[in-house]
Structures are given as structure tokens and as C-alpha cells.
Design a protein around this motif. Structure first.
Motif, PDB file in Angstrom:
ATOM      1  N   LEU A  44      11.918  -5.723 -13.033  1.00  0.00           N
ATOM      2  CA  LEU A  44      11.289  -6.950 -12.547  1.00  0.00           C
ATOM      3  C   LEU A  44      10.393  -6.554 -11.382  1.00  0.00           C
ATOM      4  CD1 LEU A  44      10.887 -10.006 -12.298  1.00  0.00           C
ATOM      5  CD2 LEU A  44      13.005 -10.098 -10.946  1.00  0.00           C
ATOM      6  N   ILE A  45       9.080  -6.737 -11.580  1.00  0.00           N
ATOM      7  CA  ILE A  45       8.070  -6.321 -10.598  1.00  0.00           C
ATOM      8  C   ILE A  45       7.426  -7.554  -9.973  1.00  0.00           C
ATOM      9  CG2 ILE A  45       5.936  -5.014 -10.249  1.00  0.00           C
ATOM     10  CD1 ILE A  45       8.226  -3.253 -11.143  1.00  0.00           C
TER      11      ILE A  45
ATOM     12  N   ILE B 262       1.278 -16.593 -11.606  1.00  0.00           N
ATOM     13  CA  ILE B 262       2.260 -15.554 -11.889  1.00  0.00           C
ATOM     14  C   ILE B 262       2.297 -14.546 -10.747  1.00  0.00           C
ATOM     15  CG2 ILE B 262       2.940 -13.682 -13.451  1.00  0.00           C
ATOM     16  CD1 ILE B 262       3.205 -16.472 -14.665  1.00  0.00           C
ATOM     17  N   ASN B 263       3.448 -14.420 -10.106  1.00  0.00           N
ATOM     18  CA  ASN B 263       3.568 -13.430  -9.029  1.00  0.00           C
ATOM     19  C   ASN B 263       4.708 -12.443  -9.277  1.00  0.00           C
ATOM     20  OD1 ASN B 263       5.640 -15.239  -8.557  1.00  0.00           O
ATOM     21  ND2 ASN B 263       5.446 -15.174  -6.328  1.00  0.00           N
ATOM     22  N   ALA B 264       5.278 -12.473 -10.494  1.00  0.00           N
ATOM     23  CA  ALA B 264       6.305 -11.504 -10.880  1.00  0.00           C
ATOM     24  C   ALA B 264       6.290 -11.350 -12.393  1.00  0.00           C
ATOM     25  CB  ALA B 264       7.682 -11.949 -10.397  1.00  0.00           C
ATOM     26  N   HIS B 265       6.694 -10.193 -12.842  1.00  0.00           N
ATOM     27  CA  HIS B 265       6.712  -9.900 -14.281  1.00  0.00           C
ATOM     28  C   HIS B 265       7.943  -9.060 -14.591  1.00  0.00           C
ATOM     29  CE1 HIS B 265       4.835  -7.475 -17.850  1.00  0.00           C
ATOM     30  NE2 HIS B 265       5.636  -8.431 -18.288  1.00  0.00           N
TER      31      HIS B 265
ATOM     32  N   PHE C 296       4.017  -1.216 -19.241  1.00  0.00           N
ATOM     33  CA  PHE C 296       3.398  -2.240 -18.406  1.00  0.00           C
ATOM     34  C   PHE C 296       3.946  -2.202 -16.981  1.00  0.00           C
ATOM     35  CE2 PHE C 296       3.461  -3.556 -22.839  1.00  0.00           C
ATOM     36  CZ  PHE C 296       2.110  -3.664 -23.077  1.00  0.00           C
ATOM     37  N   GLN C 297       5.262  -2.040 -16.847  1.00  0.00           N
ATOM     38  CA  GLN C 297       5.831  -1.973 -15.496  1.00  0.00           C
ATOM     39  C   GLN C 297       5.355  -0.725 -14.754  1.00  0.00           C
ATOM     40  OE1 GLN C 297       9.845  -2.247 -16.929  1.00  0.00           O
ATOM     41  NE2 GLN C 297      10.246  -0.039 -16.769  1.00  0.00           N
ATOM     42  N   ASN C 298       5.106   0.340 -15.485  1.00  0.00           N
ATOM     43  CA  ASN C 298       4.607   1.566 -14.854  1.00  0.00           C
ATOM     44  C   ASN C 298       3.172   1.400 -14.369  1.00  0.00           C
ATOM     45  OD1 ASN C 298       6.485   2.133 -17.306  1.00  0.00           O
ATOM     46  ND2 ASN C 298       6.869   3.845 -15.907  1.00  0.00           N
TER      47      ASN C 298
ATOM     48  N   LYS D 134       9.465  -3.067  -7.043  1.00  0.00           N
ATOM     49  CA  LYS D 134      10.537  -3.428  -7.979  1.00  0.00           C
ATOM     50  C   LYS D 134      11.606  -4.254  -7.275  1.00  0.00           C
ATOM     51  CE  LYS D 134      13.326  -0.130  -9.259  1.00  0.00           C
ATOM     52  NZ  LYS D 134      13.882   1.075  -9.924  1.00  0.00           N
ATOM     53  N   VAL D 135      12.061  -5.304  -7.975  1.00  0.00           N
ATOM     54  CA  VAL D 135      13.123  -6.163  -7.454  1.00  0.00           C
ATOM     55  C   VAL D 135      14.437  -5.916  -8.200  1.00  0.00           C
ATOM     56  CG1 VAL D 135      13.841  -8.553  -7.006  1.00  0.00           C
ATOM     57  CG2 VAL D 135      11.419  -7.926  -6.852  1.00  0.00           C
TER      58      VAL D 135
END
Length: 334
Positions: free
Chosen positions: A120-121, A192-195, A201-203, A213-214
Motif C-alpha cells: 500500500l503506497i 487518489i492519494n494511495a494505491h 506498479f508499486q515499484n 510504503k504504509v
């Protein structure tokens, strides 16, 4: 030519004719996958023609149609309506349809594809942990309440916020495909402020200096877990046993290829997906020590047990083999 010699030649001719293989049986199969490096084994099967290769060796002819979905719920609808034969996605959508269909269509897993951590980014500097999210925040993920990211987020909320609070963040989630979510998160022109995404995609998001990262799914699950999996209806699997052997042979070859040739696998995937990542970045993803390319499931029971406990599904099990056809149920899984 004497009569005896002619008879011998004729006999050999008949025997030779009888030994010829019967005409190939054409099998039409519709396969689906989603976006991300987690579907690399299927990308190689498609790009390298491995289904056709193993089908030809088995005396079969396969016509494969590859479809693309952004979430598991759409694939499940297509599977139930008979418009899809093999689905591929995160584990919770497979577990959902498994639980719904054990008294009728009997949908089960065919094989795992990969174990990967999901992150979760966020780009919001004020958000350090889950308790920092509020109703002004929006978390993009593939499908609200059904995707592996959505279920993992619920499990994380229960683990870090407390028992009974598993659904606290559901209201902040938005269904969005990974490519669009990445653009929305980094573009600065969206709410959208998190994904909650997946590799790559996260990389790619973490290359942005604003991103951090959360949540890490490996922390939530207590170790490596299956990310992507293939599933199907019992009717299709049971009516096409020879094709299922072909599919598993193709899948085994693709995974062996990934392990032996990560650079070439990276090149094939990058070209097929038009990835903006460099060759070195994709190879790093494929060879990451936290990534496992395997058809054997890992840590599926925490998902199915959680989903049953909170009422998301009405079936539960203590044996992962109940979730899969015998294509992999003889393996040592978890």
C-alpha cells in the motif's frame, strides 16, 4: 514381384497406416489474466506458444483466446456465464467463487502462479500508518471488497487497528485498474492519494520521491503468500483432461524458463506489456528474493479462514487441497 513379397509389403503398408496418429482434436479455450508481473508465466505461455507446443506433442490442436480483465469479479462473472474457461487473478476472488459454487459448478484452483508481496503506497506525507487515513483519503485498488488488495487491507486493519475494525478503511477504497491507479496517484490531478497495488506498479511508484510504503502484505500474512492463481469450473476441467495436462505442462515449462532465463523472460514480458521499466528493473523484479515462481500455493488458509470468519464467504476449510483440483493438490502446499 512374387505374391508372397507383395503380401508382405501390403501388410507393412497397412500396419504403417494404422500407426499414424488420428487427426488432431481442436479445443477452443478462453483464458484471462490481469495486469502486472505476477502473470508472467501466462505471458510466456502466450508469447512463446507453449500451449500449442505441448498440445501438438499430445496430438491435440488448441485454439487459445486470451482476454484481459482489471479485476477478479469480472472474470468470475464471465466464468459463471460460460464465457471464460480459465481465470487468473489474486487469491480472494478465487476463494469467493470457490465458496459460492461447491454445491453446483464446483469452481476450484488449477495452480498458483507466483508469491509476491503487495504494498500500500501513498504520496501523502501525513500518512505513516493505517490509523492516519480518514474520509478525505482515497485508496485505489483493483476491486472494492473482493480483490486480494481489498481483503489484505481488511486483514491489515484488523491486525493494526484492532479486532472488529477490519472494515474501517473500506469506505476509503475505489475500484481502479493498476495502470490507471498509478497515473492517478502520481499525476497529482486526482483525489487518489494511495494505491494498494502489485509489482511492477508499486515499484514504479516508489521511484517517486513523494511515495512511501504504509503496508506490506508479507507482514500482514506473516510471510510469503500466493498472489496470483489460475482457477476454473469442474465441468471444464473434467471434460478436458488432456488439455489440462497440456496446460500444466506449458505452465511448468514457463516457470522453469523464468527461473533459468530471467533476462529473456524480462525482455519478452516488457515487449508484450510495453513496460516503461528498464530491462534491469524488470530482471530485478523477477529475481527478487521475496518473489517465488511456483504452481504450489502458499498461505492461502489465512485468507480463506479470515473471509469465512467475517462472513465474506460461507465455506471454510483447514486443508488447502480442498481449494484445488488434482492438478496441484498432490503437492506440498500451505
Amino acid at each position: 514381384m512374387n505374391t508372397r513379397l507383395f503380401s508382405m509389403i501390403a501388410a507393412l503398408g497397412i500396419a504403417g497406416f494404422a500407426a499414424l496418429p488420428a487427426s488432431a482434436e481442436a479445443i477452443k479455450v478462453r483464458l484471462a489474466k490481469q495486469f502486472g508481473i505476477g502473470y508472467l508465466p501466462l505471458t510466456l505461455i502466450e508469447e512463446q506458444g507453449l500451449l500449442q507446443k505441448h498440445a501438438a506433442a499430445a496430438g491435440l490442436e488448441v485454439e487459445a483466446e486470451w482476454l484481459r480483465f482489471t479485476g477478479g469479479s469480472g472474470m468470475n462473472e464471465a466464468l459463471l456465464s460460460g464465457n471464460l474457461d480459465l481465470a487468473a487473478g489474486g487469491t480472494p476472488p478465487m476463494l469467493t467463487i470457490w465458496a459460492r459454487t461447491q454445491n453446483n459448478l464446483r469452481v476450484k484452483g488449477v495452480a498458483a502462479l507466483a508469491s509476491m508481496p503487495l504494498h500500500l503506497i501513498t504520496t501523502d506525507p501525513e500518512i505513516k500508518e493505517l490509523s492516519d487515513f480518514d474520509r478525505s483519503d482515497k485508496i485505489a485498488l483493483p476491486a472494492v471488497k473482493t480483490s486480494i488488495q481489498a481483503i489484505t487491507l481488511q486483514m491489515a486493519a484488523e491486525k493494526y487497528l484492532g479486532e472488529g475494525r477490519h472494515a474501517d478503511l473500506d469506505a476509503f477504497t475505489v475500484s481502479m485498474g493498476h495502470p490507471d491507479a498509478q497515473l492517478a496517484l502520481l499525476g497529482g490531478q486526482s483525489e487518489i492519494n494511495a494505491h494498494f497495488g502489485s509489482p511492477p506498479f508499486q515499484n514504479l511508484e516508489m521511484k517517486d520521491e513523494r511515495a512511501h510504503k504504509v503496508v506490506d502484505s508479507y507482514d500482514v500474512l506473516g510471510g510469503p503468500h500466493t498472489f496470483t492463481v489460475v482457477w476454473s469450473r469442474a465441468e471444464f476441467v473434467e471434460e478436458n483432461p488432456e488439455f489440462m495436462k497440456v496446460f500444466m505442462a506449458a505452465l511448468d515449462e514457463s516457470i522453469a524458463f523464468i527461473q533459468a532465463n530471467p533476462e529473456e523472460a524480462a525482455r519478452i514480458w516488457s515487449e508484450a506489456e510495453s513496460s516503461p521499466m528498464t530491462q534491469e528493473e524488470v530482471v530485478a523484479l523477477i529475481t527478487d528474493e521475496q518473489t517465488r515462481w511456483t504452481t504450489t500455493p502458499e498461505r492461502l488458509l489465512p485468507y480463506v479462514n479470515y473471509m469465512a470468519r467475517v462472513g465474506l464467504i460461507q465455506q471454510d476449510t483447514s486443508d488447502w487441497r480442498d481449494l484445488f483440483f488434482d492438478t496441484v493438490s498432490g503437492a506440498e502446499g500451505s
